[in-house]
Write a protein that holds these residues in place. Structure first.
Motif, PDB file in Angstrom:
ATOM      1  N   TYR A 189     -12.971  14.229  -1.171  1.00 14.35           N
ATOM      2  CA  TYR A 189     -13.032  12.897  -0.549  1.00 14.35           C
ATOM      3  C   TYR A 189     -13.099  13.069   0.973  1.00 14.35           C
ATOM      4  O   TYR A 189     -12.094  13.222   1.652  1.00 14.35           O
TER       5      TYR A 189
ATOM      6  N   ASN B   9      -9.903  16.057  -4.255  1.00 10.86           N
ATOM      7  CA  ASN B   9      -9.544  17.287  -3.554  1.00 10.86           C
ATOM      8  C   ASN B   9     -10.499  18.436  -3.836  1.00 10.86           C
ATOM      9  O   ASN B   9     -10.284  19.551  -3.356  1.00 10.86           O
TER      10      ASN B   9
ATOM     11  N   ARG C 151     -14.710   7.965   2.949  1.00 13.66           N
ATOM     12  CA  ARG C 151     -13.637   7.002   3.220  1.00 13.66           C
ATOM     13  C   ARG C 151     -14.108   5.883   4.152  1.00 13.66           C
ATOM     14  O   ARG C 151     -13.761   4.714   3.964  1.00 13.66           O
TER      15      ARG C 151
ATOM     16  N   GLY D  39      -4.811   3.162  -3.808  1.00 11.57           N
ATOM     17  CA  GLY D  39      -5.761   4.250  -3.616  1.00 11.57           C
ATOM     18  C   GLY D  39      -5.649   5.294  -4.716  1.00 11.57           C
ATOM     19  O   GLY D  39      -5.229   5.007  -5.849  1.00 11.57           O
ATOM     20  N   HIS D  40      -5.985   6.533  -4.385  1.00  9.33           N
ATOM     21  CA  HIS D  40      -5.983   7.593  -5.389  1.00  9.33           C
ATOM     22  C   HIS D  40      -4.722   8.452  -5.325  1.00  9.33           C
ATOM     23  O   HIS D  40      -4.622   9.441  -6.044  1.00  9.33           O
ATOM     24  N   GLN D  41      -3.786   8.098  -4.444  1.00 12.45           N
ATOM     25  CA  GLN D  41      -2.529   8.826  -4.368  1.00 12.45           C
ATOM     26  C   GLN D  41      -1.378   7.870  -4.664  1.00 12.45           C
ATOM     27  O   GLN D  41      -1.371   6.715  -4.240  1.00 12.45           O
TER      28      GLN D  41
ATOM     29  N   SER E 113       0.841  -1.199   0.000  1.00  8.07           N
ATOM     30  CA  SER E 113       0.000   0.000   0.000  1.00  8.07           C
ATOM     31  C   SER E 113       0.871   1.242   0.000  1.00  8.07           C
ATOM     32  O   SER E 113       2.087   1.181   0.214  1.00  8.07           O
ATOM     33  N   ASN E 114       0.221   2.379  -0.255  1.00  6.68           N
ATOM     34  CA  ASN E 114       0.846   3.681  -0.047  1.00  6.68           C
ATOM     35  C   ASN E 114       0.613   4.064   1.406  1.00  6.68           C
ATOM     36  O   ASN E 114      -0.531   4.271   1.831  1.00  6.68           O
TER      37      ASN E 114
ATOM     38  N   GLU F 226       0.793   6.646   3.118  1.00  4.39           N
ATOM     39  CA  GLU F 226       0.171   7.938   3.400  1.00  4.39           C
ATOM     40  C   GLU F 226      -1.297   7.960   3.020  1.00  4.39           C
ATOM     41  O   GLU F 226      -2.032   8.851   3.445  1.00  4.39           O
ATOM     42  N   ASP F 227      -1.752   7.008   2.220  1.00  4.81           N
ATOM     43  CA  ASP F 227      -3.102   7.060   1.670  1.00  4.81           C
ATOM     44  C   ASP F 227      -3.958   5.882   2.108  1.00  4.81           C
ATOM     45  O   ASP F 227      -5.032   5.668   1.562  1.00  4.81           O
ATOM     46  N   SER F 228      -3.496   5.075   3.078  1.00  2.00           N
ATOM     47  CA  SER F 228      -4.245   3.855   3.422  1.00  2.00           C
ATOM     48  C   SER F 228      -4.269   3.587   4.914  1.00  2.00           C
ATOM     49  O   SER F 228      -4.464   2.444   5.322  1.00  2.00           O
TER      50      SER F 228
ATOM     51  N   GLY G  13       1.971   8.368  -3.920  1.00  2.00           N
ATOM     52  CA  GLY G  13       2.970   8.275  -2.866  1.00  2.00           C
ATOM     53  C   GLY G  13       4.288   8.877  -3.296  1.00  2.00           C
ATOM     54  O   GLY G  13       4.539   9.127  -4.477  1.00  2.00           O
TER      55      GLY G  13
END
Length: 1704
Positions: free
Chosen positions: A307, A239, A312, A97-99, A24-25, A27-29, A101
């Motif tokens: 988001y 965003n 989430r 996810g949508h980022q 995973s990333n 920062e985003d999970s 990283g």
């Protein structure tokens, strides 16, 4: 979610753990990963463990909230590879996810590339000073590289909250600037064409991108199909309005980097471009090529808010549900394929054989240095005619085991002209180090390997010779006939196999490693077990440490160990190869190779230090450890001579120090401790669980993390990174189907133990703590939630406050075992028996014992049904029996006799249970319930039996146990004598339970009671070992006589001190003639002895070891002392008795019997001061010895009439005032209260008594008969022989102890029975003859039985005892109970008796009926007597008046359900006679004149109808009232009806047709179909439940269903089985210990079985009892019994003296 991709099958992995890497990333999970950890993964793990027998581990590299604890890319790749290689199913779970990283700084950059980056940056005017400060050159890498300096220490240290936050923000900003600087220089290199874009992308990629590409790129399809799951979450407008502004700002140049650039940086890939490449190109390509499973979710957000947290949360919930379902499906599909390919567990010895072969292969891979000694081993193997073993000797860590493991792999290439059988056994690495197990395993492996080789070659002659010598089942510990196999027998078997199996074409190479490290002197015993010299086709190779020579002395005990030679020598006894240090050049070569393989090297200066170290210690293990040290060095490391450890132990300790600095002291110490003190090693899951639940580890982690939450736990990644480093010291091996981690050398254990245990003062406490933690883990007591104890944590105080201790409740992650306690077998969706928790079975007993939890070990395991079932399934019956009978911990256990009984039952029924382990609960219940009153400690075990039936939802419960026909011994013991064919010369036992045996060869063997083995007694006198001639016992003393005419006295209750008794009275002439001690009597500290043919008595004072003598008139034959120790009475050869004052030694008087026969025994009754003398013919003379000054006066004399044999023995019980006198032709009982003969029991015809003793309570006596292998038990009150106790050996002597009866066989084997069990079995209620009829009342609370005698018994099921008997004047041939339970009607000697059941009154006795059968109408008002030759009459039950007579005889007559007709067969027709007039009013005739009725049955639920079976197989229903019929069915010609078996359920749904061809044949009338249920043998009884739900039948197993060559008692006994008719499922089975005569199923679904010995068993169908309370009917407490059996205490109801009604 939408799914793309396709699932395909793939062969499963051998692992039993599913290891998932969570990609995973970070920062985003955060929310998604936390939700999965808390709600999905624990449930998934529990599901997999309980249903599949697998564990689940999920590795989240970013679990920690502190980025400084995140692993680098290299470590993450190692974890991904580990998961891919070892996961039993899926290994990758990716959350995209949508980022994208951020990319991390590379940990290492090659020198050329790094210098290129600096050069291009400086050319472009970019300042690279920060980049230069961040990296440091390291020449020790291959190729040389620049390594990223470690982060500043202050970034990870606890500080005050405000300072820490500011510092973290500053460091984060600096790291971001450095990352941008690095990527700018990379972009410059690409722009200038000095670096390829593909290479540059490696520096741009985020952790998510890098991990996914490493896991999936360029992998074969089988590594991806059904092994990887990707969840892609596409978020639109994440965003909101800020997104466009942020994108614009990202495109504008920032900082001085842009100002200094002279080129267009827009060619540098952005995060969006890299993310698009990953999601739109890379992953979709894998869907097509490798069928990657990808789930896509799209979330559209409000363009204003983006988001949000709510969105989430919603996605997270749906993600959790989807992940759980997908993972369960994938893992289950893997398990289905795994279960279809093979069974979960095999035989224990076969399993160990495979494990030893795998271990040999694993250890051989550690052979890195070619040793010159290898050629010596090869030369020995190739040399023919060498019949002595090869011994590889060497000091510690010289590589003896690795060398021989390598040689074992080369044997076939060394011997190309033959096909050698190579067996390598690592004795010190076996999970069961016992000598018995080692011998059994060697025998099994030799037999199995030669059987396999012979079968593959199809060599019938060799197969015949193999089968003649051994059967593989002989070495299976589950065979009952071999459960008691002694070491001497195993030794003979091993010698026989070594002599007969190997041939010139198939020689045997037997390699034994670590034999010298086995305890209990096992090594020398093994060597003594081998034939000497070795057979010509056997090569034996073994390892021996230089400081251990006992094994060598066993090879050649008369010579000292030889010098090292390379050739064999008959004089030396063995060939020796000395293994020393390795040449330094070889070690350096190995070290360089190891460093190169890990991408490392050392500088020249460091190399000089390495050379010096290897010169001082040239051991292979040290070189390996040195590699681990040197791989940590950098080119600028300050390495000195003092920093290098000087030996193996110091190297191990230094490496552990390094691990503690890297990972933390507590977690490393605990991990090392758990691995060291485990019994068989630990799986990775177990080690991770133990660390996650360890208080010290948790405390240290909380102090470092400084975060306090209710669900605090150690991040799994911390454990995983520790395991990565620990694996350098560990090897993987298979133990009982699981991959466990094991130290690569025993020296790691030695060092770890010293470090972990500390000083001697705290050693016991630390060991107990470690073992307790492991016991808690494997027993399931480690729980999650608030039940965990709070951990004391030191918190950093605020300013101006003192340090305080704060207790933080830490919620621990669920462990691998159930939190509710031990669960040894998990239910399985794919396995009927269930999944065995074998790790718990192997580890838990060891840790309970080592932690001193003896009560838990005894109650929770040794006396647990679940543990017994698990041990059976694992093939570990031998180990279970050894644990139950073991002496270790005996002083701490409370229920030694209970454990001995369990062991005995398990051994006696092992053959039956081996064929079906599911029968264990029923076998144990049948065997234990008769004795629960005697063993209250087994009540918990009995409750488990009931709970097991409730858990399974089916089974047969025992409501009433039939009377046992035998009693299981609580212990069977053998003497492991080295001399063959020796027999017992004499045996004696004390009331304290100690038995001594003297053998023909002069050896003495001692048994010290329950839980102990028979041990040899060795005594020496004047440096010579004594040879024994006899033994006697009295009180607490044993007196041994030797063949050198010495006497040795032993006080068994005191310390093991033996006193020599010297008789100075003997002259030289008498010394030459060895006179046998005839007997002795002990009183306090005095011992009175007399000799055969001598007229004196010697008194030995134990306290001062003095000896005095009393002279009698003639030869002394017996002796008795008064209880106060004042008087002694000496019986003599001529029938006289001499009386002495013991204190003064004076002679007080004498008395003489009128019959001059020798007195053999005397009984002193001190309450009346009467002395009873029994002479050798059995006559009894009673004397009054009240007066001590006057001669005794004669009270009475009783002589035996006629010729009488000499008495063999007597037995007197003062408590029950009974004297038993045994002669060869009879056993006589005397009542010692008035000294009158009570009864006599003649020996069976053609037999003679050899010994008899009274039972504990006097209800029975036990006797030995010549030539009979049983101990027979007679009931005193009836004169019946009620029990036969099996010994399996020819009995010689019976010894009666305080609690036990011991049978000493001729060969010295001891069989021990509990006296209370014999009494309970002997007094268990049963009729005089076989039960011929059982009638149950409608309530099911009482039932009636008849055995063809004059008595009918009424039993209460609640008590399990008969409480009333109905006496008759003749044999009872029929009994019938009225439906209202008011009247009992019996037929005896032609008379009809009518009894009132409540009062027991015989209200009617009618003669003249000539009846052969009796019936009662459903309204209970009328009786019907059926006569074959006279009139059948209908009469009133109340007063016997005749209503009518029926002139025609109706066969198989039945009363119609409405009570209006008597229906029966006559001349092929079915007639219905009116019960009011007696006339035939209805007739059923078949349509065809040739056909006739063979069977019929009324239907109580359809009273107007009768089911009729014709001879042709046609099935009809006849409506009696309308005389109409309907033909339903025609049986096929293969099916036929047996009239004696024909039964129909009350509703007519099922009809039982026949029980032939080993099957139950039924007709389902509701669906008009035939049903045939196959039995496993000939059906001897069958009964159809009247409700139509069940059928009960009893079959006798055939020889095909029994194991061949099996003589197990239970294996051939009948089996009661109940099946459910709706689906044919077997509800339960019970093995019956005797032959049945009667089978009945009552309305309450209880099965009644009457047996040929007169006993009755009642079994409840547990499926019916699930909703109600199931209880076991235990018989009332028999304590305080009188001389009266249960039948004698029942009420007896007498019949009328004569008939009161006479029919004409």
């Amino acid at each position: 979610m939408s799914c793309r991709g396709k699932q395909m099958d793939r062969s499963p992995s051998n692992s039993t753990c599913v290891k998932l890497y969570l990609c995973s990333n970070p920062e985003d999970s955060v929310a998604e990963r936390r939700a999965l950890r808390e709600s999905v993964f624990p449930d998934l793990r529990e599901h997999c463990r309980k249903t599949l027998g697998q564990d689940v581990r999920v590795i989240d590299p970013f679990e920690s909230s502190d980025p400084c604890h995140w692993p680098d890319e290299k470590t993450r790749q190692q974890l991904i590879k580990e998961c891919r290689d070892s996961s039993a199913g899926p290994f990758l779970l990716a959350l995209v996810g949508h980022q994208y990283g951020t990319a991390s700084m590379p940990a290492q950059v090659e020198v050329s590339e790094y210098q290129l980056l600096l050069q291009e940056g400086q050319r472009a005017g970019v300042s690279t000073q920060e980049l230069e400060r961040a990296y440091q050159r390291d020449e020790n890498t291959i190729p040389p590289s620049y390594r990223l300096r470690p982060p500043h220490k202050h970034t990870c240290c606890p500080q005050q909250a405000e300072v820490k936050e500011e510092e973290e923000m500053r460091v984060k900003a600096e790291d971001e600037e450095l990352r941008k600087l690095f990527q700018t220089t990379v972009s410059l290199c690409v722009h200038n064409g000095v670096m390829s874009p593909e290479r540059a992308h490696n520096y741009y990629r985020s952790a998510l991108d890098a991990d996914l590409r490493f896991a999936l790129d360029n992998r074969p399809p089988h590594d991806i199909i059904r092994r990887c799951l990707v969840y892609f979450h596409r978020v639109i407008d994440a965003n909101g309005e800020k997104e466009k502004r942020q994108m614009k700002s990202q495109l504008q140049p920032q900082s001085e980097v842009r100002e200094a650039a002279t080129f267009d940086l827009r060619t540098t890939p952005t995060d969006s471009q890299l993310f698009s490449e990953l999601c739109d190109d890379f992953i979709p390509g894998l869907i097509t090529s490798s069928q990657l499973l990808v789930y896509t979710t799209t979330t559209e957000c409000d363009c204003r808010h983006g988001y949000t947290t709510a969105r989430r949360r919603g996605y997270t919930e749906s993600l959790c549900q989807q992940v759980c379902a997908d993972l369960v499906g994938l893992i289950d599909s893997w398990s289905i394929s795994e279960s279809s390919e093979g069974s979960q567990l095999g035989d224990a010895l076969a399993r160990e054989q495979a494990e030893q072969e795998e271990l040999c292969d694993t250890l051989s891979r550690l052979y890195d240095v070619i040793r010159p000694e290898e050629e010596k081993v090869r030369s020995f193997v190739e040399q023919s005619g060498q019949q002595c073993p090869l011994v590889v000797r060497g000091g510690p860590c010289t590589g003896k085991t690795v060398l021989l493991a390598h040689c074992a792999q080369q044997m076939k290439s060394w011997l190309p002209d033959c096909d050698p059988v190579v067996i390598t056994y690592f004795c010190n690495l076996s999970i069961n180090p016992s000598l018995r197990h080692l011998l059994s395993s060697l025998c099994y492996q030799i037999a199995d390997r030669y059987r396999s080789e012979s079968s593959s070659e199809q060599n019938p002659s060799h197969m015949d010779s193999l089968s003649c010598i051994t059967n593989l089942r002989d070495f299976c510990s589950n065979c009952s006939s071999k459960s008691n196999i002694c070491l001497s027998e195993l030794k003979e078997r091993l010698s026989s196999l070594l002599t007969s199996m190997p041939t010139t074409k198939q020689p045997l190479v037997l390699i034994l490693c670590g034999l010298d490290h086995m305890g209990n002197n096992s090594g020398p015993y093994i060597m003594e077990s081998l034939p000497s010299p070795l057979p010509p086709n056997v090569k034996l190779i073994l390892t021996v440490s230089s400081n251990r020579t006992q094994v060598l002395q066993a090879i050649n005990p008369k010579r000292s160990p030889p010098q090292c030679v390379s050739e064999g020598s008959e004089e030396s006894g063995y060939v020796c190869v000395q293994l020393g240090s390795v040449d330094r050049k070889q070690c350096l070569k190995m070290l360089a190779s190891l460093l190169s393989s890990s991408g490392r090297k050392v500088t020249s200066g460091q190399q000089a230090l390495v050379n010096t170290a290897l010169t001082s210690c040239g051991l292979p293990l040290y070189a390996r450890l040195l590699h681990l040290h040197s791989s940590l060095w950098h080119s600028d490391s300050d390495v000195t001579e003092s920093s290098l450890p000087t030996g193996v132990h110091s190297s191990i300790s230094a490496l552990l120090d390094h691990l503690e600095q890297k990972h933390g002291s507590s977690i490393v110490t605990r991990a090392v401790s758990y691995l060291t003190f485990s019994r068989t090693g630990l799986t990775e899951v177990e080690l991770a669980d133990l660390l996650s639940n360890d208080r010290k580890v948790l405390t240290e982690y909380v102090q470092k993390d400084q975060s306090t939450s209710s669900n605090m736990r150690i991040p799994q990644i911390n454990v995983e990174t520790l395991l990565l480093d620990l694996r350098r010291f560990l090897i993987r091996r298979t133990v009982a189907g699981s991959q466990v981690l094991f130290w690569v050398s025993r020296h790691f254990k030695l060092v770890a133990s010293k470090r972990c245990l500390g000083t001697r003062e705290v050693r016991r406490e630390v060991m107990s703590e470690i073992h307790s933690a492991m016991a808690d883990y494997f027993s399931g007591r480690l729980s999650c939630g608030g039940s965990a104890n709070p951990l004391p944590v030191k918190q950093k105080p605020e300013r101006n406050k003192e340090i305080a201790h704060v207790e933080i409740p830490i919620d621990r992650e669920p462990p691998s075992v159930e939190t509710k306690g031990e669960t040894f077998v998990f239910s399985s969706s794919f396995n009927e028996v269930g999944r065995l928790n074998l790790r718990q079975v192997l580890e838990l007993p060891h840790h309970l014992q080592e932690s001193g939890q003896w009560g838990e070990l005894e109650h929770g395991l040794l006396m647990s049904l679940g543990f017994h079932q698990a041990m059976f399934q694992a093939g570990l019956l031998g180990d279970l029996v050894a644990m139950l009978e073991g002496e270790e911990g005996f002083s701490y256990f409370c229920f030694s006799r209970e454990r001995a009984l369990l062991a005995s039952i398990l051994k006696s029924s092992a053959c039956l249970l081996q064929s079906s382990s599911l029968l264990l609960p029923s076998v144990m219940e049948m065997s234990l319930l008769p004795y629960l009153d005697l063993f209250p400690g087994l009540e918990g075990y009995a409750r488990e039996l009931t709970q097991e039936r409730r858990r399974t939802g089916s089974g047969l419960g025992v409501s009433l146990c039939p009377a046992p026909s035998s009693v299981p011994p609580i212990q069977c013991l053998t003497c492991d004598a080295k001399t063959k064919d020796v027999s017992v010369r004499e045996a004696a036992g004390t009331e304290f339970g100690i038995v001594a045996e003297i053998m023909d060869d002069g050896t003495a063997w001692i048994w010290k009671g329950s839980g102990c083995d028979v041990v040899k007694l060795s005594l020496s006198c004047e440096q010579k070992e004594l040879t024994f001639a006899g033994v006697k016992s009295s009180g607490r003393f044993m007196l041994f006589s030797t063949q050198c005419d010495e006497l040795v006295l032993w006080e068994v209750t005191g310390p093991e001190k033996f006193l020599q008794v010297k008789d100075h009275l003997k002259t030289e002439s008498t010394r030459k003639t060895a006179n046998k001690v005839e007997g002795f009597v002990a009183y306090q500290k005095r011992v009175f002895m007399w000799w055969k043919g001598q007229s004196f008595v010697s008194a030995f004072d134990v306290s001062d070891e003095t000896l005095t003598h009393f002279q009698c008139q003639s030869c002394v034959t017996c002796l008795v002392c008064s209880s106060d120790g004042f008087y002694m009475y000496c019986g003599q050869e001529e029938g006289s008795v001499s009386i002495f004052d013991i204190n003064t030694g004076s002679f007080l008087g004498t008395c003489s019997n009128s019959n001059p026969n020798a007195i053999t025994s005397m009984i002193l009754c001190e309450d009346k001061w009467e002395l009873a003398c029994v002479d050798r013919k059995g006559s009894v003379t009673l004397w009054d010895v009240t007066s001590k000054t006057n001669p005794p006066s004669l009270v009475t004399e009783s002589f035996t009439g006629g010729k009488s044999d000499n008495i063999l023995n007597i037995d007197h019980s003062h408590e029950i005032s009974t004297l038993l006198v045994c002669q060869s032709h009879q056993v006589a009982l005397w009542d010692t209260a008035d000294w009158e003969p009570w009864d006599q029991f003649l020996a069976p015809q053609g037999r003679a008594f050899t010994q008899a003793v009274l039972s504990q309570d006097g209800h029975h006596f036990m006797a030995l008969l010549d030539g009979c292998p049983f101990v027979m038990v007679w009931r005193v009150s009836t004169g019946e022989c009620v029990l036969s106790l099996e010994t399996n050996k020819q009995p010689r002597t019976l010894l009666k102890m305080a609690l036990d009866v011991v049978c000493v066989a001729h060969d010295g084997c001891l069989t021990v029975w509990d006296s209370g069990m014999i009494d309970a079995a002997g007094t268990a209620p049963k009729m005089r003859c076989g039960v011929k009829e059982v009638v149950v009342d409608r309530t099911g609370e009482c039932f009636y039985t008849s055995d063809g005698s004059e008595t009918v018994w009424r039993w209460r099921l609640e008590t399990g005892l008969p409480h009333a008997n109905f006496l008759h004047d003749g044999p009872v041939v029929k009994l019938c109970l009225s439906p209202d339970n008011v009247h009992l009607v019996t037929l005896s000697a032609g008379d009809i008796y009518v009894w009132q059941t409540e009062t027991g009154q015989n209200i009617l006795r009618m003669s003249g009926s000539r009846a052969t059968d009796l019936l009662i109408t459903p309204n209970s008002n009328f009786g019907v007597s059926i006569s074959e030759r006279g009139l059948s009459r209908v009469w009133k039950l109340a007063h016997g008046s005749i209503v009518c007579s029926i002139h025609q005889h109706l066969a198989d007559a039945k009363v119609s359900p409405r009570g209006t007709f008597l229906i029966g067969r006559r001349r092929g027709d079915l007639l219905a006679a009116s019960l009011w007039s007696g006339s035939i009013s209805k007739r059923f005739s078949c349509a065809e004149s040739s056909e006739h009725v063979v069977a019929f049955h009324t239907l109580p639920e359809h009273p107007d109808f009768v089911v009729v079976m014709a001879a042709s197989g046609a099935v009809y229903t006849w409506k009696v009232s309308e005389e109409t019929l309907y033909r339903h069915f025609q049986l096929p010609y293969r099916f036929h009806c047996q009239p004696q078996d024909f039964q129909v359920s009350s509703d007519g749904s099922y009809a039982l047709l026949s029980t032939d061809n080993e099957s139950i044949n039924l007709l389902d009338l509701s669906q008009v179909r035939l049903c045939s249920f196959k039995a496993e043998g000939q059906v001897i009884k069958a009964y159809l439940d009247k409700t139509g739900c069940y059928a009960a039948y009893i079959y006798r197993p055939t020889t095909t269903t029994m194991e061949k060559n099996c003589v197990c008692y239970l294996q051939a006994r009948p089996v009661l089985t109940v099946i459910r008719l709706a689906d044919g499922e077997r509800i339960g089975s019970v093995c019956l210990a005797k032959n049945p005569l009667t089978l009945v199923v009552c309305e309450q679904q209880c099965v009644f079985v009457g047996f040929e010995d007169g006993s009755v068993g009642v079994y409840s169908i547990s499926e019916v009892m699930m909703n109600g309370e199931e209880s076991v009917r235990c018989r009332e407490n028999m304590s305080g019994r009188l001389k009266q059996c249960p039948f004698d205490r029942a009420f007896s109801y007498l019949p009328q003296a004569t008939h009161n009604i006479k029919w004409p």
